[in-house]
Write an enzyme that holds these catalytic residues in place. Structure first.
Site, PDB file in Angstrom:
ATOM      1  N   LYS A 186       0.857  -1.184   0.000  1.00 53.97           N
ATOM      2  CA  LYS A 186       0.000   0.000   0.000  1.00 53.97           C
ATOM      3  C   LYS A 186       0.898   1.240   0.000  1.00 53.97           C
ATOM      4  O   LYS A 186       1.423   1.650   1.025  1.00 53.97           O
ATOM      5  CB  LYS A 186      -0.906  -0.009   1.239  1.00 53.97           C
ATOM      6  N   GLU A 262       9.872   1.945  10.520  1.00 57.09           N
ATOM      7  CA  GLU A 262      10.977   2.866  10.239  1.00 57.09           C
ATOM      8  C   GLU A 262      10.359   4.247  10.224  1.00 57.09           C
ATOM      9  O   GLU A 262       9.592   4.595   9.317  1.00 57.09           O
ATOM     10  CB  GLU A 262      11.647   2.516   8.906  1.00 57.09           C
ATOM     11  N   CYS A 296      14.067  11.139   6.059  1.00 54.61           N
ATOM     12  CA  CYS A 296      13.991  10.947   7.510  1.00 54.61           C
ATOM     13  C   CYS A 296      15.359  10.886   8.154  1.00 54.61           C
ATOM     14  O   CYS A 296      15.511  11.211   9.330  1.00 54.61           O
ATOM     15  CB  CYS A 296      13.196   9.684   7.830  1.00 54.61           C
ATOM     16  N   GLU A 395      10.287  16.801  13.730  1.00 58.12           N
ATOM     17  CA  GLU A 395      10.692  16.599  12.336  1.00 58.12           C
ATOM     18  C   GLU A 395       9.892  17.528  11.430  1.00 58.12           C
ATOM     19  O   GLU A 395       8.667  17.543  11.459  1.00 58.12           O
ATOM     20  CB  GLU A 395      10.457  15.140  11.940  1.00 58.12           C
TER      21      GLU A 395
END
Length: 491
Positions: A186, A262, A296, A395
Site C-alpha cells: 500500500k 521505520e 527521515c 521533524e
C-alpha cells in the site's frame, strides 16, 4: 508504459491476485509538485479491493510452495530487477514528475540504486542458512537431535511513504519475497504511479505467481488501517511518521502481529572544534537541501562549538543561499519542490513557530522568487533557538536546518541525545579518540564519520527510540521477515 495518463480511462491499475484491475472506488488524481499540473490518475481501491488483495496473498502463501522454493524466489526477484531496469528511463521520468525527485538522484537512491539492490535479496534467498544443526542434547535424560529452522512469517502488509518510493517499496518487497512471504503493498497516495507501475511489470514480465504480490493504491488512509488490522496479515512493515507509526502499532495489536517500523528523525550533525568547521558546515547545509530535505535520515540539527559559532554561521548561510530550489528535471538541481501544498504549509508553519519562539531566520524562510508554480521552499537556517525549541525537537521534512552551539564534546553528545528520535547523524573531527567518544555516546541507528556513507544493500538501516523498531536492508532487514522454529527429534 506512458509517462502521462491525462484521462481517467488511462488510470494506472491495481494488482490483485495476478490481475491488473481498476479500483472499485474509481480513480484519484496525481500531480506534479514542481508545476502543480495534473499528471493523470491512479486506481482508487476501496475496502473490498483491499480484502481481495489480502485474501489473494493469504492463499498464495498457504496453498503454494512459494515459501519453500528458495531458488525459484531468487529467480523471480532477479527477473523483476532486470525487467524494472529495462524500463528505467520511463520510470525515471515518472519518478521526477510524480515525486519531484531531482534527476541526479534517480541514478542513485531514488531509482537505479534500489533496483540494483534487489540482487542482494535474491542472493540471500539462495545462500542463507535456512536450517542449523544444534547437535544432540539429553534434556531430562531424553536424547534429542535439535534443528533450528528459519521460515517465512506469512503475509506482509507493506505501507510506504512518498519521499523515496522506489527505495522504500523495493527495500520491503525484495527481502520479504526472498524470505518466502507474500505481500500486499500500500503506497502513499501522493506517489501511486511508482508502485502501480512496478505492479504492472510484475504481472506482465515476471513469473511471480498470482497473489504473491498485490499492489493497492488509494487516497483513503483507512485502507492502510484495514491492512494493519486484518488478522490474515502476519506482519506490518511501515515507513512513515512516528505519529502514524504509533497508530499502526495500535491497529496491529489486536491480532498481535509482528510490526516493523521505520519512523522519523531529527538527527544531529556534530562538528568538533578540531575539524575544518567551514567545510563540515557546508556539507551539512548541502545535505539538508537534497530532495528539499524530505529524508527521515537527513541531519537537521547542526551542532557547532560555541567558539567557532560565527565561522559556522557564515559558512552555512553561504552554502544555503547558493542552493537555489529549481526544476527537478534539470541535471544540476539538488533542491526540488516538496511533495504538496500541504507539506509546504507544514514547513512554513514550523518556520513561523521558530520566529514566535524567538528564533532568527538567518537565511531563507520563504518561497523562492520567480517560482509562482510548484511547491518550493527556500533553504532555511534557523538560529537563536535552544535544543528544547519546537524546531529542534520535531521533524519538519523540508530544507530547514537549525544551528545550535555547544560547549564541550560531552555537551554535544548530550544535545544530540536530547531528542525523542535516534535515526541517524554525523560527526566531523580529526582526533580519532574524540570521534570515537562521540560515536560511542550518540544513541542513533546510523552515524556518518567525516562523510562516510552508510547506505548500502548489505547494511542494516533503522533507529533507536521513537525512530522505529527493527531494521531494513542487510541481513538484519531480511531476518525481520522470518520466524524461528526449533525441531526436536528423539533418538
Amino acid at each position: 508504459m506512458s509517462n502521462l495518463r491525462p484521462t481517467e480511462s488511462e488510470a494506472t491499475p491495481l494488482l490483485i491476485d495476478g490481475k491488473l484491475v481498476p479500483g472499485a472506488g474509481g480513480v484519484f488524481a496525481t500531480y506534479n509538485p514542481a508545476t502543480e499540473e495534473l499528471l493523470g490518475y491512479a486506481a482508487n481501491a476501496d475496502a473490498a479491493d483491499m480484502d481481495s488483495a489480502i485474501a489473494a496473498a493469504r492463499r498464495a502463501f498457504d496453498n503454494t510452495d512459494w515459501s519453500r522454493n528458495h531458488s525459484f524466489r531468487a529467480q523471480c526477484i532477479r527477473q523483476l530487477r532486470d525487467a524494472l531496469m529495462s524500463h528505467v528511463d520511463e520510470l525515471r521520468e515518472i519518478t521526477i514528475a510524480e515525486v519531484g525527485a531531482p534527476r541526479m538522484l534517480t541514478a542513485g537512491p531514488q531509482l537505479e540504486g534500489p533496483i540494483a539492490d534487489m540482487g542482494f535479496a535474491a542472493d540471500l534467498a539462495e545462500s542463507y542458512e535456512w536450517e542449523t544443526d544444534l547437535g544432540t542434547a539429553t534434556p531430562m535424560g531424553i536424547k534429542t537431535n535439535r534443528t533450528l529452522r528459519r521460515e517465512a512469517v506469512g503475509v506482509v502488509g507493506a505501507i510506504t511513504p512518498w519521499n523515496f518510493p522506489h527505495q522504500i517499496n523495493l527495500a520491503k518487497l525484495a527481502p520479504a519475497l526472498a524470505a518466502g512471504n507474500t505481500v500486499v503493498l500500500k503506497p502513499a497516495p501522493d506517489t501511486p504511479w511508482c508502485a502501480a507501475l512496478v505492479g504492472k511489470v510484475i504481472a506482465e514480465e515476471t513469473d511471480i505467481p498470482p497473489g504473491v504480490v498485490n499492489v493497492i493504491t488509494s487516497d483513503d488512509h483507512r485502507i492502510g488501517a484495514q491492512l494493519a488490522e486484518d488478522p490474515r496479515v502476519d506482519i506490518i512493515s511501515f515507513t512513515g511518521s512516528t505519529r502514524t507509526g504509533k497508530a499502526v502499532m495500535v491497529a496491529a495489536a489486536a491480532s498481535l502481529k509482528k510490526v516493523f517500523l521505520e519512523l522519523g528523525g531529527k538527527s544531529a550533525f556534530i562538528v568538533l572544534d578540531d575539524a575544518d568547521v567551514a567545510s563540515a558546515c557546508s556539507v551539512a547545509a548541502f545535505s539538508v537541501c537534497v530532495h528539499a530535505g524530505q529524508g527521515c535520515a537527513l541531519s537537521t540539527r547542526l551542532l557547532v562549538p560555541r567558539s567557532h559559532y560565527q565561522a559556522a554561521l557564515e559558512a552555512t548561510v553561504r552554502t544555503l543561499t547558493g542552493m537555489r530550489p529549481g526544476d527537478p528535471n534539470k541535471p544540476g538541481t539538488v533542491c526540488g519542490p516538496v511533495i504538496s501544498a500541504a507539506q509546504r504549509e507544514r514547513v512554513e508553519r514550523y518556520i513561523a513557530v521558530a520566529k514566535a519562539e524567538g528564533g532568527t531566520i538567518a537565511c531563507g524562510g520563504g518561497r523562492p522568487a520567480g517560482k509562482e508554480a510548484g511547491y518550493f521552499v527556500e533553504p532555511t537556517l534557523i538560529t537563536d533557538v535552544s535544543n528544547n525549541s519546537t524546531v529542534a525537537q520535531e521533524e519538519i521534512f523540508g530544507p530547514v536546518l537549525v544551528l545550535i552551539p555547544y560547549d564541550s564534546d560531552d555537551d554535544a553528545i548530550a544535545i544530540a541525545n536530547d531528542s525523542p528520535y535516534g535515526l541517524s547523524g554525523a560527526v566531523w573531527g580529526t582526533d580519532p579518540q574524540r570521534v570515537k567518544k562521540v560515536v560511542d555516546g550518540v544513541r542513533t541507528g546510523t552515524l556518518s564519520v567525516n562523510g562516510g556513507v552508510w547506505y548500502s544493500a548489505d547494511a542494516p538501516f533503522g533507529g533507536y527510540k521513537q525512530s522505529g523498531i527493527g531494521r531494513e536492508m542487510g541481513v538484519a532487514g531480511f531476518e525481520e521477515y522470518l520466524e524461528t522454529k526449533l525441531i526436536a527429534s528423539a533418538g
